[in-house]
Design a protein around this motif. Structure first.
Motif, PDB file in Angstrom:
ATOM      1  N   UNK A  65      62.922 103.913  39.649  1.00 39.37           N
ATOM      2  CA  UNK A  65      61.944 104.090  40.726  1.00 39.37           C
ATOM      3  C   UNK A  65      62.619 104.537  42.020  1.00 39.37           C
ATOM      4  N   UNK A  66      63.714 105.251  41.920  1.00 41.64           N
ATOM      5  CA  UNK A  66      64.439 105.714  43.106  1.00 41.64           C
ATOM      6  C   UNK A  66      63.517 106.518  44.020  1.00 41.64           C
ATOM      7  N   UNK A  67      63.404 106.142  45.301  1.00 41.27           N
ATOM      8  CA  UNK A  67      62.580 106.926  46.231  1.00 41.27           C
ATOM      9  C   UNK A  67      63.093 108.350  46.405  1.00 41.27           C
ATOM     10  N   UNK A  68      64.405 108.536  46.258  1.00 39.05           N
ATOM     11  CA  UNK A  68      65.007 109.861  46.399  1.00 39.05           C
ATOM     12  C   UNK A  68      65.839 110.147  45.150  1.00 39.05           C
ATOM     13  N   UNK A  69      65.159 110.461  44.058  1.00 38.71           N
ATOM     14  CA  UNK A  69      65.838 110.644  42.773  1.00 38.71           C
ATOM     15  C   UNK A  69      66.821 111.811  42.814  1.00 38.71           C
ATOM     16  N   UNK A  70      66.449 112.890  43.466  1.00 38.19           N
ATOM     17  CA  UNK A  70      67.340 114.051  43.525  1.00 38.19           C
ATOM     18  C   UNK A  70      68.599 113.727  44.321  1.00 38.19           C
ATOM     19  N   UNK A  71      68.411 113.059  45.470  1.00 33.79           N
ATOM     20  CA  UNK A  71      69.567 112.656  46.269  1.00 33.79           C
ATOM     21  C   UNK A  71      70.442 111.655  45.531  1.00 33.79           C
ATOM     22  N   UNK A  72      69.800 110.742  44.796  1.00 35.64           N
ATOM     23  CA  UNK A  72      70.545 109.743  44.027  1.00 35.64           C
ATOM     24  C   UNK A  72      71.441 110.418  42.996  1.00 35.64           C
ATOM     25  N   UNK A  73      70.902 111.381  42.295  1.00 37.73           N
ATOM     26  CA  UNK A  73      71.689 112.092  41.278  1.00 37.73           C
ATOM     27  C   UNK A  73      72.819 112.885  41.938  1.00 37.73           C
ATOM     28  N   UNK A  74      72.533 113.434  43.111  1.00 39.94           N
ATOM     29  CA  UNK A  74      73.567 114.176  43.820  1.00 39.94           C
ATOM     30  C   UNK A  74      74.723 113.289  44.237  1.00 39.94           C
ATOM     31  N   UNK A  75      74.412 112.097  44.769  1.00 38.77           N
ATOM     32  CA  UNK A  75      75.480 111.191  45.196  1.00 38.77           C
ATOM     33  C   UNK A  75      76.243 110.667  43.986  1.00 38.77           C
ATOM     34  N   UNK A  76      75.530 110.311  42.916  1.00 36.06           N
ATOM     35  CA  UNK A  76      76.200 109.822  41.705  1.00 36.06           C
ATOM     36  C   UNK A  76      77.124 110.892  41.138  1.00 36.06           C
ATOM     37  N   UNK A  77      76.662 112.138  41.133  1.00 34.12           N
ATOM     38  CA  UNK A  77      77.502 113.233  40.647  1.00 34.12           C
ATOM     39  C   UNK A  77      78.738 113.403  41.529  1.00 34.12           C
ATOM     40  N   UNK A  78      78.573 113.201  42.845  1.00 32.68           N
ATOM     41  CA  UNK A  78      79.714 113.318  43.752  1.00 32.68           C
ATOM     42  C   UNK A  78      80.764 112.243  43.451  1.00 32.68           C
ATOM     43  N   UNK A  79      80.325 111.017  43.194  1.00 33.86           N
ATOM     44  CA  UNK A  79      81.269 109.938  42.871  1.00 33.86           C
ATOM     45  C   UNK A  79      82.060 110.271  41.611  1.00 33.86           C
ATOM     46  N   UNK A  80      81.413 110.937  40.644  1.00 30.11           N
ATOM     47  CA  UNK A  80      82.086 111.305  39.406  1.00 30.11           C
ATOM     48  C   UNK A  80      82.944 112.564  39.550  1.00 30.11           C
ATOM     49  N   UNK A  81      82.743 113.318  40.619  1.00 29.26           N
ATOM     50  CA  UNK A  81      83.443 114.591  40.805  1.00 29.26           C
ATOM     51  C   UNK A  81      84.903 114.367  41.192  1.00 29.26           C
ATOM     52  N   UNK A  82      85.740 115.397  41.095  1.00 29.46           N
ATOM     53  CA  UNK A  82      87.137 115.259  41.523  1.00 29.46           C
ATOM     54  C   UNK A  82      87.270 114.758  42.956  1.00 29.46           C
ATOM     55  N   UNK A  83      86.393 115.208  43.853  1.00 31.58           N
ATOM     56  CA  UNK A  83      86.456 114.739  45.235  1.00 31.58           C
ATOM     57  C   UNK A  83      86.157 113.263  45.361  1.00 31.58           C
ATOM     58  N   UNK A  84      85.111 112.807  44.680  1.00 32.67           N
ATOM     59  CA  UNK A  84      84.766 111.385  44.705  1.00 32.67           C
ATOM     60  C   UNK A  84      85.836 110.533  44.053  1.00 32.67           C
ATOM     61  N   UNK A  85      86.381 111.005  42.946  1.00 38.40           N
ATOM     62  CA  UNK A  85      87.425 110.264  42.250  1.00 38.40           C
ATOM     63  C   UNK A  85      88.701 110.189  43.091  1.00 38.40           C
ATOM     64  N   UNK A  86      88.975 111.225  43.872  1.00 36.71           N
ATOM     65  CA  UNK A  86      90.154 111.213  44.741  1.00 36.71           C
ATOM     66  C   UNK A  86      90.000 110.157  45.838  1.00 36.71           C
ATOM     67  N   UNK A  87      88.794 110.008  46.366  1.00 36.52           N
ATOM     68  CA  UNK A  87      88.546 108.971  47.376  1.00 36.52           C
ATOM     69  C   UNK A  87      88.767 107.590  46.773  1.00 36.52           C
ATOM     70  N   UNK A  88      88.219 107.363  45.593  1.00 32.44           N
ATOM     71  CA  UNK A  88      88.410 106.066  44.928  1.00 32.44           C
ATOM     72  C   UNK A  88      89.885 105.796  44.665  1.00 32.44           C
ATOM     73  N   UNK A  89      90.611 106.806  44.248  1.00 25.67           N
ATOM     74  CA  UNK A  89      92.049 106.642  43.978  1.00 25.67           C
ATOM     75  C   UNK A  89      92.808 106.275  45.245  1.00 25.67           C
ATOM     76  N   UNK A  90      92.426 106.860  46.368  1.00 23.90           N
ATOM     77  CA  UNK A  90      93.090 106.530  47.636  1.00 23.90           C
ATOM     78  C   UNK A  90      92.908 105.070  47.998  1.00 23.90           C
ATOM     79  N   UNK A  91      91.832 104.482  47.536  1.00 25.39           N
ATOM     80  CA  UNK A  91      91.556 103.072  47.819  1.00 25.39           C
ATOM     81  C   UNK A  91      92.031 102.153  46.699  1.00 25.39           C
ATOM     82  N   UNK A  92      92.799 102.697  45.764  1.00 24.77           N
ATOM     83  CA  UNK A  92      93.436 101.870  44.738  1.00 24.77           C
ATOM     84  C   UNK A  92      92.694 101.735  43.432  1.00 24.77           C
ATOM     85  N   UNK A  93      91.545 102.385  43.290  1.00 25.47           N
ATOM     86  CA  UNK A  93      90.801 102.293  42.031  1.00 25.47           C
ATOM     87  C   UNK A  93      91.398 103.223  40.991  1.00 25.47           C
ATOM     88  N   UNK A  94      91.316 102.793  39.732  1.00 27.24           N
ATOM     89  CA  UNK A  94      91.765 103.624  38.637  1.00 27.24           C
ATOM     90  C   UNK A  94      90.636 104.451  38.094  1.00 27.24           C
TER      91      UNK A  94
END
Length: 245
Positions: free
Chosen positions: A214-243
């Motif tokens: 029931x996401x109020x902004x389903x398109x935006x939600x998918x965009x942000x989720x895709x960003x987290x999975x993208x190389x850019x998002x993964x690089x941010x997580x890696x900088x903070x110590x996540x594997x």
């Protein structure tokens, strides 16, 4: 007004703020990484605003179940996401990061740490971790200590926190001798806290995220989720110590 009601009201207000807003409820341990990720996403998508709501994963699930207008849910363990599954949009659940559990102590601690059995040494009066009933870090900690045969003896020493960042604060302020938190949490307060032991967990510490049905902004939600999975998002997580997931 109770804390849960106040959070729900805040989320409802955020949910109606603007059509381009993306409301993300995320595990407390993701605080630093997701703040950076949100800023990067906003910079790449002018006019879009990522509104972040952090807390213990189970508490976030409870908010979602009560109707909080959330677009993306990011959990610190699979169990919390399993509880949220009835509210998850089909095919959107993905693992996006991994972490490690450690024993952490105040930076100035003089105690010696060799094995998990040292959590029971006379100099340790108080321990902390997240509440195993509602916080993934606490569930990982209890399972690891049970496997090591230490939980029953150590449980009376624990001061349980409502989320893993609160447990980290207890350690940083010297209110406990040690605690079981994530490796990434220690990195966020490296001047006050140090990791003294790695804790082997019975299951890998994996973080899933999902877009809500029931996401109020389903398109935006998918965009942000895709960003987290993208190389850019993964690089941010890696900088903070996540594997990687």
């Amino acid at each position: 007004m109770g804390r849960m009601s106040a959070l729900l009201l805040s989320l409802c207000t955020a949910g109606h703020a603007a059509a381009a807003d993306i409301t993300v409820s995320a595990a407390a341990s993701l605080n630093n990484a997701f703040r950076e990720a949100a800023a990067a996403y906003e910079a790449a998508h002018p006019g879009h605003k990522v509104r972040l709501n952090f807390g213990a994963s189970d508490a976030l699930v409870a908010q979602i179940a009560k109707g909080a207008p959330v677009d993306v849910f990011a959990s610190a363990d699979q169990e919390a996401m399993d509880k949220a599954q009835p509210h998850v949009a089909q095919g959107t659940r993905r693992d996006f990061a991994s972490n490690r559990l450690v024993v952490a102590a105040p930076a100035a601690s003089k105690l010696q740490w060799r094995t998990l059995a040292d959590l029971g040494q006379p100099g340790v009066q108080r321990l902390t971790t997240g509440n195993p009933a509602s916080v993934p870090a606490g569930r990982y900690a209890r399972s690891a200590l049970e496997k090591a045969g230490q939980w029953q003896a150590l449980e009376p020493k624990f001061v349980f926190a409502t989320n893993v960042r609160q447990a980290l604060d207890y350690i940083a302020r010297g209110e406990v001798e040690a605690g079981l938190v994530y490796q990434t949490d220690v990195a966020s307060q490296a001047d006050k806290v140090r990791a003294v032991l790695a804790v082997p967990t019975t299951a890998p510490i994996s973080y899933p995220l999902a877009v809500l049905k029931d996401a109020p902004n389903a398109a935006g939600a998918r965009g942000f989720a895709d960003f987290i999975m993208s190389p850019g998002g993964q690089a941010i997580l890696a900088r903070h110590g996540f594997g990687k997931p």
